[in-house]
Design a protein around this motif. Structure first.
Motif, PDB file in Angstrom:
ATOM      1  N   ASP A  53      -7.299 -19.068  -3.052  1.00 17.72           N
ATOM      2  CA  ASP A  53      -6.143 -20.179  -2.453  1.00 17.72           C
ATOM      3  C   ASP A  53      -6.692 -20.177  -1.129  1.00 17.72           C
ATOM      4  N   LYS A  54      -7.375 -19.199  -0.372  1.00 17.31           N
ATOM      5  CA  LYS A  54      -7.672 -19.134   0.922  1.00 17.31           C
ATOM      6  C   LYS A  54      -8.887 -20.228   1.256  1.00 17.31           C
ATOM      7  N   ASN A  79      -7.814 -14.962  -7.034  1.00 20.09           N
ATOM      8  CA  ASN A  79      -6.794 -15.961  -6.927  1.00 20.09           C
ATOM      9  C   ASN A  79      -6.430 -16.005  -5.446  1.00 20.09           C
ATOM     10  N   LEU A  80      -6.328 -14.825  -4.625  1.00 14.38           N
ATOM     11  CA  LEU A  80      -5.848 -14.633  -3.377  1.00 14.38           C
ATOM     12  C   LEU A  80      -6.937 -15.553  -2.577  1.00 14.38           C
ATOM     13  N   LEU A  89       1.604 -12.261  -3.594  1.00 16.03           N
ATOM     14  CA  LEU A  89       0.948 -13.357  -3.427  1.00 16.03           C
ATOM     15  C   LEU A  89       1.594 -14.769  -4.015  1.00 16.03           C
ATOM     16  N   HIS A  90       2.400 -14.542  -4.752  1.00 15.12           N
ATOM     17  CA  HIS A  90       3.444 -15.726  -5.329  1.00 15.12           C
ATOM     18  C   HIS A  90       4.285 -16.174  -4.021  1.00 15.12           C
ATOM     19  N   ILE A  91       4.600 -15.195  -3.053  1.00 15.64           N
ATOM     20  CA  ILE A  91       5.447 -15.576  -2.112  1.00 15.64           C
ATOM     21  C   ILE A  91       4.710 -15.898  -0.748  1.00 15.64           C
ATOM     22  N   ASN A  92       3.368 -15.890  -0.955  1.00 12.46           N
ATOM     23  CA  ASN A  92       2.411 -16.029   0.029  1.00 12.46           C
ATOM     24  C   ASN A  92       2.294 -14.886   1.103  1.00 12.46           C
ATOM     25  N   ASP A  93       2.384 -13.734   0.658  1.00 13.89           N
ATOM     26  CA  ASP A  93       2.427 -12.532   1.699  1.00 13.89           C
ATOM     27  C   ASP A  93       1.012 -12.272   1.106  1.00 13.89           C
ATOM     28  N   THR A  94      -0.028 -12.751   1.642  1.00 15.68           N
ATOM     29  CA  THR A  94      -1.366 -12.547   0.959  1.00 15.68           C
ATOM     30  C   THR A  94      -1.885 -10.987   1.831  1.00 15.68           C
TER      31      THR A  94
END
Length: 222
Positions: free
Chosen positions: A80-81, A76-77, A45-50
């Protein structure tokens, strides 16, 4: 320091490949332990590989339906979306299981706030401020939800609390200025708008409000 803690430290140092290698080894060694999947999900998630992060969180939940931090990670995922209904559901599940953290309550409250359900946001934002009264953003958003819910009298001391935490919070000054307008205290309103503009000269709302006050006074003088 155990392997999980070491990998988390590597994440903080932005050494993501090294951290991923350790998390992967942890999962291979303990494939039925949800913690490894949750931590790997956090990294993804931190590197946006959701997409992969979602799979890892869901795998953790398959292994342990009471893995509160997996629900929190999914919250959180989705947050963020900007998928606030989904985020709301996951944060609520995390809290119901027992995740008693200020950030979880804050984000749950903000899912309601972003859907303009300000009254429903209130209890969760209030709880966030109870758990962490020093976090300026928690206190400010609680005050804003009070104001948006027409609890003006209750919002005023909360915005003042924001200024005690951060005297350069321009939006707190702006909102106190708006409250002063409701109270028909034009001088106090002008003082707060001036302070907001001194802190943030491009504060458009404060500038417009100040102009309206000055126009009223100018027309009155005429």
């Amino acid at each position: 320091m155990d392997k999980n803690q070491h990998a988390i430290q590597l994440m903080k140092e932005q050494k993501y490949e090294e951290a991923a290698g350790i998390f992967n080894a942890i999962i291979e060694a303990n494939p039925d332990d949800p913690i490894g999947y949750i931590n790997f999900g956090n990294l993804l998630l931190h590197i946006n590989d959701t997409e992969r992060a979602e799979r890892f969180y869901n795998r953790a939940i398959e292994l342990d339906a009471n893995a509160a931090t997996a629900y929190y990670g999914l919250g959180n995922l989705y947050y963020d979306k900007q998928d606030f209904p989904k985020a709301q559901k996951r944060f609520l599940q995390a809290i119901e299981i027992g995740l008693e953290e200020a950030d979880a309550y804050y984000l749950l409250g903000m899912t309601f706030f972003h859907q303009e359900d300000y009254k429903l946001a209130l209890p969760y934002l209030m709880r966030a401020t109870e758990l962490d009264s020093e976090e300026t953003e928690y206190v400010f958003q609680y005050g804003l939800s009070l104001a948006q819910s027409d609890h003006i009298d209750a919002a005023k001391p909360v915005f003042n609390q924001v200024l005690e935490l951060d005297e350069s919070h321009s939006d707190a000054h702006y909102n106190l200025g708006v409250i002063a307008l409701f109270e028909e205290d034009l001088q106090s309103a002008l003082d707060h708008f001036d302070q907001a503009l001194a802190i943030q000269p491009e504060h458009v709302l404060a500038a417009n409000a100040k102009k309206q006050i000055m126009d009223v006074w100018h027309n009155t003088d005429l």
